[in-house]
Structure formats: structure tokens, C-alpha cells
Write a protein that holds these residues in place. Structure first.
Motif, mmCIF file in Angstrom:
data_model
loop_
_atom_site.group_PDB
_atom_site.id
_atom_site.type_symbol
_atom_site.label_atom_id
_atom_site.label_comp_id
_atom_site.label_asym_id
_atom_site.label_seq_id
_atom_site.Cartn_x
_atom_site.Cartn_y
_atom_site.Cartn_z
ATOM 1 N N PRO A 1 0.723 -1.248 -0.053
ATOM 2 C CA PRO A 1 -0.008 -0.124 -0.135
ATOM 3 C C PRO A 1 0.891 1.187 -0.002
ATOM 4 O O PRO A 1 2.014 1.238 0.701
ATOM 5 N N ASN A 2 0.178 2.417 -0.413
ATOM 6 C CA ASN A 2 1.045 3.764 -0.568
ATOM 7 C C ASN A 2 0.810 4.158 0.844
ATOM 8 O O ASN A 2 -0.418 4.704 1.301
ATOM 9 N N THR A 3 1.669 4.416 1.405
ATOM 10 C CA THR A 3 1.689 4.872 2.968
ATOM 11 C C THR A 3 2.176 6.269 3.069
ATOM 12 O O THR A 3 2.124 6.806 4.153
ATOM 13 N N SER A 4 2.512 6.797 2.123
ATOM 14 C CA SER A 4 3.060 8.421 1.869
ATOM 15 C C SER A 4 2.194 9.199 2.422
ATOM 16 O O SER A 4 2.841 10.265 3.013
ATOM 17 N N ARG A 5 0.877 8.991 2.563
ATOM 18 C CA ARG A 5 -0.132 10.225 3.241
ATOM 19 C C ARG A 5 -0.812 9.754 4.334
ATOM 20 O O ARG A 5 -1.610 10.256 4.592
ATOM 21 N N GLY B 1 -0.081 9.764 7.496
ATOM 22 C CA GLY B 1 0.047 10.593 8.424
ATOM 23 C C GLY B 1 -0.633 12.020 8.429
ATOM 24 O O GLY B 1 -0.950 12.735 9.391
ATOM 25 N N ASP B 2 -1.448 12.320 7.245
ATOM 26 C CA ASP B 2 -2.053 13.440 6.790
ATOM 27 C C ASP B 2 -3.412 13.347 7.378
ATOM 28 O O ASP B 2 -4.159 12.537 6.769
ATOM 29 N N ASP B 3 -3.862 14.174 8.233
ATOM 30 C CA ASP B 3 -5.328 14.150 8.830
ATOM 31 C C ASP B 3 -6.056 14.452 7.722
ATOM 32 O O ASP B 3 -7.371 13.820 7.600
ATOM 33 N N ASN B 4 -5.997 15.095 6.825
ATOM 34 C CA ASN B 4 -6.799 15.542 5.625
ATOM 35 C C ASN B 4 -7.088 14.296 4.842
ATOM 36 O O ASN B 4 -8.142 14.237 4.057
ATOM 37 N N SER B 5 -6.176 13.457 4.735
ATOM 38 C CA SER B 5 -6.335 12.091 3.756
ATOM 39 C C SER B 5 -7.517 11.286 4.302
ATOM 40 O O SER B 5 -8.064 10.299 3.690
ATOM 41 N N TYR B 6 -8.130 11.656 5.600
ATOM 42 C CA TYR B 6 -9.090 10.740 6.161
ATOM 43 C C TYR B 6 -10.570 11.491 6.327
ATOM 44 O O TYR B 6 -11.126 11.063 7.018
ATOM 45 N N ASP B 7 -10.535 12.628 5.942
ATOM 46 C CA ASP B 7 -11.676 13.189 6.086
ATOM 47 C C ASP B 7 -12.851 12.476 5.423
ATOM 48 O O ASP B 7 -13.989 12.751 6.174
ATOM 49 N N PHE B 8 -12.775 11.760 4.420
ATOM 50 C CA PHE B 8 -13.869 11.013 3.931
ATOM 51 C C PHE B 8 -14.268 9.904 4.890
ATOM 52 O O PHE B 8 -15.623 9.550 4.648
#
Length: 69
Positions: free
Chosen positions: A3-7, A9-16
């Protein structure tokens, strides 16, 4: 199937996540499971990924309830 784990840690990546139905949330968690990834890869390698999972496999991954709803 790494899996691509680059984002991650970015809270915005989980808004959905806030708008996911329970099935969507369950899928987001399941697809991150290393055991599930290995199992799916084995299905792909055997050419069986489009066939329905047997009932016991569905239960293993939480795709079916253990008893009556």
C-alpha cells in the motif's frame, strides 16, 4: 501489493471517513490488514479472486455475522 503509505499521517487524507457508511469503514480497515492482503494476493495468483468467498472465509474477515442479526 504494497500500500501507498506516503499520506497516512496526513489528517486531511481521512476526512472522507466521517461520511462513510459502516460497510465503507469496515472495508477501509480490512484492506489495510496484512493478513487480508496476503490472502487476497493468494486468490489473485490462483485466479480465484472473482469467485465468492466460502462462508467460513467470509466469517474470518468479518464479512458475515456469526449469528442471527
Amino acid at each position: 501489493m504494497k500500500p501507498n503509505t506516503s499520506r497516512w499521517g496526513d489528517d486531511n487524507s481521512y476526512d472522507f471517513f466521517d461520511s462513510l457508511p459502516i460497510e465503507g469503514l469496515a472495508w477501509e480497515c480490512l484492506r489495510r490488514s496484512n493478513s487480508y492482503q496476503r490472502h487476497y494476493l493468494a486468490l489473485v495468483r490462483s485466479g480465484a479472486e472473482t469467485k465468492p468467498f466460502p462462508t467460513e472465509v467470509q466469517r474470518r474477515w468479518g464479512l458475515r455475522f456469526r449469528g442471527p442479526a
